[in-house]
Motif scaffolding. Structure first.
Motif, mmCIF file in Angstrom:
data_model
loop_
_atom_site.group_PDB
_atom_site.id
_atom_site.type_symbol
_atom_site.label_atom_id
_atom_site.label_comp_id
_atom_site.label_asym_id
_atom_site.label_seq_id
_atom_site.Cartn_x
_atom_site.Cartn_y
_atom_site.Cartn_z
ATOM 1 N N LYS A 89 0.660 -1.177 0.089
ATOM 2 C CA LYS A 89 -0.021 -0.094 -0.031
ATOM 3 C C LYS A 89 0.850 1.267 -0.043
ATOM 4 C CE LYS A 89 -3.752 -2.035 2.572
ATOM 5 N NZ LYS A 89 -4.805 -2.382 3.732
ATOM 6 N N ARG A 90 1.981 1.070 0.797
ATOM 7 C CA ARG A 90 2.992 2.430 0.760
ATOM 8 C C ARG A 90 3.448 2.769 -0.667
ATOM 9 N NH1 ARG A 90 8.871 1.123 2.857
ATOM 10 N NH2 ARG A 90 8.710 0.390 0.642
ATOM 11 N N ASP A 91 3.921 1.460 -1.466
ATOM 12 C CA ASP A 91 4.429 1.867 -2.888
ATOM 13 C C ASP A 91 3.193 2.372 -3.640
ATOM 14 O OD1 ASP A 91 6.535 0.694 -1.973
ATOM 15 O OD2 ASP A 91 6.305 -1.227 -2.938
ATOM 16 N N ALA A 92 2.052 1.883 -3.521
ATOM 17 C CA ALA A 92 0.916 2.572 -4.299
ATOM 18 C C ALA A 92 0.675 4.011 -3.913
ATOM 19 C CB ALA A 92 -0.320 1.812 -4.000
ATOM 20 N N HIS A 93 0.854 4.325 -2.603
ATOM 21 C CA HIS A 93 0.568 5.660 -2.031
ATOM 22 C C HIS A 93 1.731 6.837 -2.640
ATOM 23 C CE1 HIS A 93 -0.566 9.064 0.553
ATOM 24 N NE2 HIS A 93 0.914 9.040 0.913
ATOM 25 N N PHE A 94 2.851 6.160 -2.714
ATOM 26 C CA PHE A 94 4.289 6.959 -3.303
ATOM 27 C C PHE A 94 4.537 6.722 -4.695
ATOM 28 C CE2 PHE A 94 5.022 7.041 1.479
ATOM 29 C CZ PHE A 94 4.836 8.287 1.703
ATOM 30 N N ARG A 95 3.646 6.174 -5.760
ATOM 31 C CA ARG A 95 3.837 5.883 -6.973
ATOM 32 C C ARG A 95 4.259 7.254 -7.657
ATOM 33 N NH1 ARG A 95 -0.463 3.357 -8.224
ATOM 34 N NH2 ARG A 95 0.584 1.154 -7.737
ATOM 35 N N PHE A 96 3.369 8.431 -7.324
ATOM 36 C CA PHE A 96 3.650 9.635 -8.030
ATOM 37 C C PHE A 96 4.915 10.112 -7.632
ATOM 38 C CE2 PHE A 96 3.578 14.169 -7.977
ATOM 39 C CZ PHE A 96 3.431 14.500 -9.351
ATOM 40 N N LEU A 97 5.362 9.966 -6.318
ATOM 41 C CA LEU A 97 6.678 10.572 -5.862
ATOM 42 C C LEU A 97 7.795 9.691 -6.626
ATOM 43 C CD1 LEU A 97 8.251 12.184 -3.918
ATOM 44 C CD2 LEU A 97 7.942 9.991 -2.128
ATOM 45 N N THR A 98 7.795 8.595 -6.608
ATOM 46 C CA THR A 98 9.060 7.833 -7.024
ATOM 47 C C THR A 98 9.051 8.003 -8.643
ATOM 48 O OG1 THR A 98 7.518 5.691 -7.103
ATOM 49 C CG2 THR A 98 9.086 5.888 -5.047
ATOM 50 N N ARG A 99 7.861 7.981 -9.304
ATOM 51 C CA ARG A 99 8.168 8.070 -10.631
ATOM 52 C C ARG A 99 8.432 9.412 -11.207
ATOM 53 N NH1 ARG A 99 3.200 4.285 -13.729
ATOM 54 N NH2 ARG A 99 3.745 2.268 -12.576
ATOM 55 N N THR A 100 7.982 10.291 -10.707
ATOM 56 C CA THR A 100 8.219 11.704 -11.029
ATOM 57 C C THR A 100 9.600 12.017 -10.600
ATOM 58 O OG1 THR A 100 5.702 12.315 -10.542
ATOM 59 C CG2 THR A 100 7.280 14.171 -10.797
ATOM 60 N N LYS A 101 9.976 11.634 -9.475
ATOM 61 C CA LYS A 101 11.527 11.620 -9.136
ATOM 62 C C LYS A 101 12.375 11.415 -10.255
ATOM 63 C CE LYS A 101 14.993 9.878 -5.840
ATOM 64 N NZ LYS A 101 15.389 8.939 -6.547
ATOM 65 N N GLU A 102 12.117 10.064 -10.738
ATOM 66 C CA GLU A 102 13.076 9.439 -11.862
ATOM 67 C C GLU A 102 12.735 10.144 -13.111
ATOM 68 O OE1 GLU A 102 15.348 6.853 -11.560
ATOM 69 O OE2 GLU A 102 14.965 7.333 -9.302
ATOM 70 N N PHE A 103 11.690 10.602 -13.423
ATOM 71 C CA PHE A 103 11.461 11.138 -14.807
ATOM 72 C C PHE A 103 12.136 12.549 -14.635
ATOM 73 C CE2 PHE A 103 9.017 13.370 -17.835
ATOM 74 C CZ PHE A 103 9.134 12.329 -18.846
#
Length: 410
Positions: A89-103
């Protein structure tokens, strides 16, 4: 013509007269049954039967919709392990954070126009149809928006996040040797000792491999060789085999705690129940069937696909693969990525479910995540945390705050 019309008219009148006389005769017939006609009480000229021929809607058993694999949990409610499910659930919650950080890190000047970002829901990890600005505003300490000279709204990293990216870069540099060994071990486990660079890049966050690792491999000609195939695909090949690296975590643990490794997996003997053995003899027989295990650094592609030895190899390989990850876990997408290289089958999901002592599958049947249970303590915390894991936890903590506060590592 006149004769024909006269004949037809006369015939029609006779027919109506006969019908009238017949009806009158029936009406005046004596009633031999003096009892009242109960059928007549319950029927009318609008119905031919008093029986209910259609089931009322209230009495219909509504067919329950079957759970979709997209939403159906892998584990039954009674078997759920909360701390593993919470990580998913934590991964789903921070999906925008992690993907946007990489992009965003790969964009010129680490900025992106807001209008362009709104079209990149998949790349940035925000829900389709929702404004990206809402997701940006949820992490005010990480991202910021501003109006550029062109009059358009842009967004980028805050000063805090810029400093954290520098910190992460330092961690990547310090851990480079360990990451190189991880890639070497992945190549040693692969069937042909070669893996496309694109696959390693796609799963790099799983192992803590830096974004620029494709450039870094050139520094290690004794370990790696990059081959460009006819279709332009770049493939990473192993140069030298290192027997010291070709020792699995299970083999090392066996030297310390033999009994624990013996209990890690269970491969029961087929039709063992029909032998009518007592519990102790059945356990010993199953142990003989389970051991010896097959090293994940052997060539699994040469094994007959559906034999017991092949299944032992695949189970041991998944165990070793998870040991190489930062958080001792991997999703279905990561495992499928290496399906060909690691000689895995489409039955990996069912295979892992049969080994609950070692693996725990969380999430849904369509998007499951497999955890290595021995990598976590009873409190749900990783037993051995990589520096990158500490950094990620720090990032998550700041991402949930609206105002700057000192970060404390608990």
């Amino acid at each position: 013509m006149a004769y024909h019309f006269l004949f037809s008219s006369t015939k029609s009148k006779l027919s109506r007269l006969q019908t009238t006389l017949f009806t009158s005769a029936i009406t005046h017939l004596p009633n031999h049954n003096p009892e009242p006609s109960y059928i007549a009480l319950f029927t009318s000229h609008f119905s031919t039967s008093f029986l209910i021929t259609k089931t009322p809607k209230k009495q219909k058993n509504k067919n329950k919709k079957k759970d979709s694999p997209r939403t159906k949990l892998v584990q039954h409610e009674a078997n759920l392990i909360t701390h593993f499910e919470n990580i998913v659930k934590r991964d789903a919650h921070f999906r925008f954070l992690t993907r946007t950080k990489e992009f965003l890190s790969k964009q010129p000047d680490r900025v992106l126009r807001l209008d362009d970002a709104g079209k990149l829901h998949r790349e940035l990890g925000f829900p389709r149809g929702r404004k990206v600005l809402r997701s940006i505003q949820c992490h005010s300490l990480i991202f910021q928006t501003y109006r550029h000279n062109d009059g358009k709204m842009w967004f980028g990293f805050t000063d805090l996040m810029e400093s954290m990216l520098d910190e992460e870069r330092t961690i990547m540099d310090k851990m480079e040797k360990e990451r190189v060994n991880v890639v070497r071990k992945l190549l040693m486990m692969s069937a042909k000792k070669r893996i496309p660079l694109s696959k390693i890049y796609h799963c790099r966050l799983l192992f803590g491999i830096p974004e620029d690792f494709r450039d870094r491999v050139s520094k290690y000609p004794n370990y790696f060789n990059v081959v460009v195939e006819e279709d332009g695909k770049r493939v990473l090949e192993l140069v030298n085999w290192d027997p010291l690296l070709a020792v699995s975590a299970l083999e090392r643990e066996f030297m310390v705690d033999e009994d624990r490794v013996k209990k890690a997996f269970k491969f029961p003997l087929k039709h063992g129940k029909s032998l009518d053995l007592d519990e102790d003899d059945e356990r010993k027989l199953n142990l003989l069937n389970t051991l010896p295990l097959v090293s994940p650094y052997s060539d699994g592609s040469k094994l007959d696909l559906w034999t017991l030895e092949a299944e032992k190899y695949r189970v041991g390989l998944i165990h070793e693969l998870l040991n190489l990850t930062l958080e001792k876990r991997a999703s279905i997408h990561h495992i499928v990525e290496f399906k060909e290289e690691f000689s895995l089958t489409k039955h990996t999901y069912q295979m892992l479910l049969k080994q609950p002592r070692t693996f725990y599958l969380a999430g849904t049947e369509m998007n499951w995540v497999v955890f290595l249970r021995d990598g976590y303590g009873e409190d749900g915390e990783l037993i051995n945390k990589d520096p990158q894991v500490f950094f990620n936890e720090k990032l998550y903590a700041y991402a949930q705050r609206e105002e700057m506060e000192p970060y404390t590592d608990q």
